[in-house]
Design a protein around this motif. Structure first.
Motif, short mmCIF file in Angstrom:
data_model
loop_
_atom_site.label_atom_id
_atom_site.label_comp_id
_atom_site.label_asym_id
_atom_site.label_seq_id
_atom_site.Cartn_x
_atom_site.Cartn_y
_atom_site.Cartn_z
N GLN A 159 0.82 -1.21 0.00
CA GLN A 159 0.00 0.00 0.00
C GLN A 159 0.86 1.26 0.00
OE1 GLN A 159 -3.06 -0.04 3.01
NE2 GLN A 159 -3.27 2.18 2.99
N TYR A 160 1.94 1.25 0.76
CA TYR A 160 2.83 2.41 0.79
C TYR A 160 3.50 2.62 -0.57
CZ TYR A 160 6.56 5.54 2.26
OH TYR A 160 7.41 6.61 2.37
N LEU A 161 3.91 1.52 -1.23
CA LEU A 161 4.53 1.64 -2.54
C LEU A 161 3.56 2.19 -3.58
CD1 LEU A 161 6.55 -1.71 -2.63
CD2 LEU A 161 7.43 0.59 -2.19
N ILE A 162 2.30 1.76 -3.52
CA ILE A 162 1.30 2.25 -4.48
C ILE A 162 1.03 3.73 -4.25
CG2 ILE A 162 -1.11 2.07 -5.17
CD1 ILE A 162 -0.94 -0.92 -4.57
N ILE A 163 0.91 4.14 -3.00
CA ILE A 163 0.67 5.55 -2.70
C ILE A 163 1.85 6.41 -3.13
CG2 ILE A 163 0.42 7.18 -0.78
CD1 ILE A 163 -1.36 5.13 0.58
N SER A 164 3.06 5.92 -2.93
CA SER A 164 4.23 6.67 -3.38
C SER A 164 4.29 6.74 -4.90
CB SER A 164 5.51 6.00 -2.83
OG SER A 164 5.51 5.98 -1.43
N TRP A 165 3.90 5.66 -5.58
CA TRP A 165 3.88 5.66 -7.05
C TRP A 165 2.86 6.64 -7.59
CZ3 TRP A 165 0.03 3.37 -10.39
CH2 TRP A 165 0.39 3.37 -11.74
N LEU A 166 1.74 6.82 -6.87
CA LEU A 166 0.71 7.79 -7.29
C LEU A 166 1.06 9.22 -6.90
CD1 LEU A 166 -2.53 5.79 -6.34
CD2 LEU A 166 -1.60 6.17 -8.62
N HIS A 167 2.15 9.40 -6.17
CA HIS A 167 2.60 10.74 -5.73
C HIS A 167 1.54 11.45 -4.89
CE1 HIS A 167 6.10 10.36 -8.34
NE2 HIS A 167 5.29 10.05 -9.35
N ILE A 168 0.87 10.72 -4.02
CA ILE A 168 -0.11 11.33 -3.12
C ILE A 168 0.34 11.20 -1.67
CG2 ILE A 168 -2.06 11.00 -4.69
CD1 ILE A 168 -2.82 8.54 -3.06
N ASN A 169 1.61 10.85 -1.49
CA ASN A 169 2.13 10.77 -0.13
C ASN A 169 2.13 12.16 0.50
OD1 ASN A 169 3.12 9.43 2.07
ND2 ASN A 169 4.78 8.43 0.95
N ASN A 170 1.94 12.20 1.82
CA ASN A 170 1.90 13.45 2.57
C ASN A 170 0.71 14.33 2.14
OD1 ASN A 170 2.95 15.04 4.66
ND2 ASN A 170 4.05 16.35 3.22
N THR A 171 -0.40 13.70 1.80
CA THR A 171 -1.65 14.40 1.47
C THR A 171 -2.80 13.67 2.15
OG1 THR A 171 -2.06 13.12 -0.54
CG2 THR A 171 -0.76 15.14 -0.77
N TYR A 172 -3.97 14.34 2.20
CA TYR A 172 -5.16 13.69 2.75
C TYR A 172 -5.51 12.43 1.97
CZ TYR A 172 -6.00 18.00 5.41
OH TYR A 172 -5.89 19.07 6.27
N ALA A 173 -5.29 12.46 0.66
CA ALA A 173 -5.67 11.33 -0.19
C ALA A 173 -4.93 10.05 0.19
CB ALA A 173 -5.40 11.67 -1.66
N ALA A 174 -3.75 10.18 0.80
CA ALA A 174 -2.98 8.99 1.19
C ALA A 174 -3.71 8.18 2.25
CB ALA A 174 -1.61 9.41 1.72
N LEU A 175 -4.58 8.81 3.03
CA LEU A 175 -5.38 8.09 4.02
C LEU A 175 -6.81 7.83 3.56
CD1 LEU A 175 -4.29 9.93 7.31
CD2 LEU A 175 -3.36 7.84 6.33
N ILE A 176 -7.34 8.69 2.71
CA ILE A 176 -8.73 8.57 2.30
C ILE A 176 -8.91 7.52 1.21
CG2 ILE A 176 -10.66 9.80 1.22
CD1 ILE A 176 -9.70 12.33 2.60
N LEU A 177 -8.06 7.55 0.17
CA LEU A 177 -8.22 6.62 -0.95
C LEU A 177 -8.09 5.15 -0.56
CD1 LEU A 177 -6.46 8.45 -3.93
CD2 LEU A 177 -8.90 8.26 -3.44
N PRO A 178 -7.11 4.75 0.28
CA PRO A 178 -7.06 3.33 0.67
C PRO A 178 -8.30 2.86 1.43
CG PRO A 178 -4.96 4.40 1.12
CD PRO A 178 -5.91 5.48 0.76
N ALA A 179 -8.99 3.79 2.07
CA ALA A 179 -10.20 3.40 2.81
C ALA A 179 -11.32 2.95 1.89
CB ALA A 179 -10.69 4.56 3.68
N PHE A 180 -11.28 3.36 0.61
CA PHE A 180 -12.33 2.97 -0.33
C PHE A 180 -12.31 1.48 -0.64
CE2 PHE A 180 -12.43 7.44 -2.46
CZ PHE A 180 -12.80 7.99 -1.24
N SER A 181 -11.19 0.82 -0.43
CA SER A 181 -11.01 -0.54 -0.95
C SER A 181 -11.08 -1.63 0.11
CB SER A 181 -9.65 -0.64 -1.66
OG SER A 181 -8.59 -0.35 -0.76
N TYR A 182 -11.58 -1.33 1.29
CA TYR A 182 -11.70 -2.36 2.31
C TYR A 182 -12.74 -3.40 1.89
CZ TYR A 182 -9.03 0.74 5.36
OH TYR A 182 -8.05 1.54 5.89
#
Length: 306
Positions: A159-182
């Motif tokens: 999950q950390y690698l995917i968020i870093s690849w999307l360049h959304i690290n250190n943003t609100y989206a880094a916590l909000i978007l992964p929550a969509f896929s539970y």
């Protein structure tokens, strides 16, 4: 009508007399006694006390002065209630270089965005799995069920690698978007939507309703208890997220992170830590009490029948 009914009952009795008594069907009766009910009540009361005891201690510890907090053996109930712990917490938060209101705003954005987004996306994905047939449907659902077997520690690195690849690290989206896929939300909504009669959806299609109209106007209102229950679960999970893995800027971190830092302050901040524990616990409990009736309806419903 009464005469016909009487004659039918007489015929049934006549036929029943022809059957030996040991072969006659017997009605099942509930065997309840005062002693059994009393024992069941006592057991439930004991379980209720054990379940409520941690909450009672949290409330009392938040109101205890420091001398009672360090008292040994510890007492459950407070003797001299005081609000000094909350006053100390307020002073500590005001001394922080990030305003307390900023932490609250971050928490509202992260928790609200993750909760609402998860409910919407889980419902949208569950509808075709529950009410449509397409190639690979069983495989997709099995993948969702399989994903529920893994703990969050297993998927943390990918999950950390995917968020870093999307360049959304250190943003609100880094916590909000992964929550969509539970996967739990998708599984719950899919199982609940399957109980809606297909005839109800077919009649709407015959009336010219589109799939979007059917989903928003028929399916979602009928599964309201399910998505409210899902909202409670997701709210609890997002409320406890500190964001320490993905957020580096202090201005983006949620309230949980700030409260945990206060709790880690040691003996000098024991009173403030007790107030922190109370705040962390009371918000999810309040949200649950608001939606409690819908949760119970979800757990006890037998679904709609055709």
């Amino acid at each position: 009508m009464s005469r016909a009914k009487t004659s039918e009952e007489a015929a049934l009795r006549k036929n029943l007399r022809k059957i030996p008594f040991w072969k006659r069907p017997r009605e099942k009766k509930l065997n309840r006694s005062m002693a059994g009910n009393s024992l069941l009540f006592v057991i439930m009361a004991i379980c209720g006390v054990f379940m409520a005891l941690p909450l009672v201690m949290i409330v009392n510890n938040a109101l205890k002065p420091l001398d009672e907090l360090f008292q040994y053996p510890p007492k459950i109930f407070v003797r001299n209630p005081s609000l000094d712990n909350f006053t100390d917490l307020f002073v500590i938060m005001n001394d922080s270089w990030v305003p307390f209101s900023r932490y609250i705003l971050n928490t509202i954005i992260i928790t609200g965005g993750g909760m609402v987004g998860h409910v919407i996306f889980a419902s949208l994905a569950a509808y075709p799995l529950a009410k449509h047939n397409f190639p690979g449907k069983a495989i997709l659902f099995n993948m969702v069920v399989l994903s529920m077997m893994f703990s969050w520690q297993v998927t943390q690195v990918p999950q950390y690698l995917i968020i870093s690849w999307l360049h959304i690290n250190n943003t609100y989206a880094a916590l909000i978007l992964p929550a969509f896929s539970y996967g739990m939300g998708l599984y719950l909504m899919k199982q609940f939507m399957e109980q809606i009669p297909d005839a109800l959806l077919e009649s709407a299609r015959l009336d010219g309703a589109s799939e979007w109209r059917i989903f928003w106007s028929i399916v979602m209102p009928n599964v309201k208890p399910a998505w409210l229950t899902l909202a409670i679960f997701q709210f609890q999970q997002m409320w406890g997220n500190t964001g320490s893995l993905f957020l580096r800027n202090e201005e983006l971190k949620p309230l949980q992170y700030a409260l945990q830092q206060i709790s880690a302050g040691g003996t000098a901040r024991a009173g403030a830590a007790a107030a922190v524990t109370f705040i962390i616990a009371i918000v999810p409990i309040t949200f649950f009490l608001i939606c409690q009736s819908n949760v119970l309806e979800t757990m006890t419903t037998s679904g709609m029948k055709e």
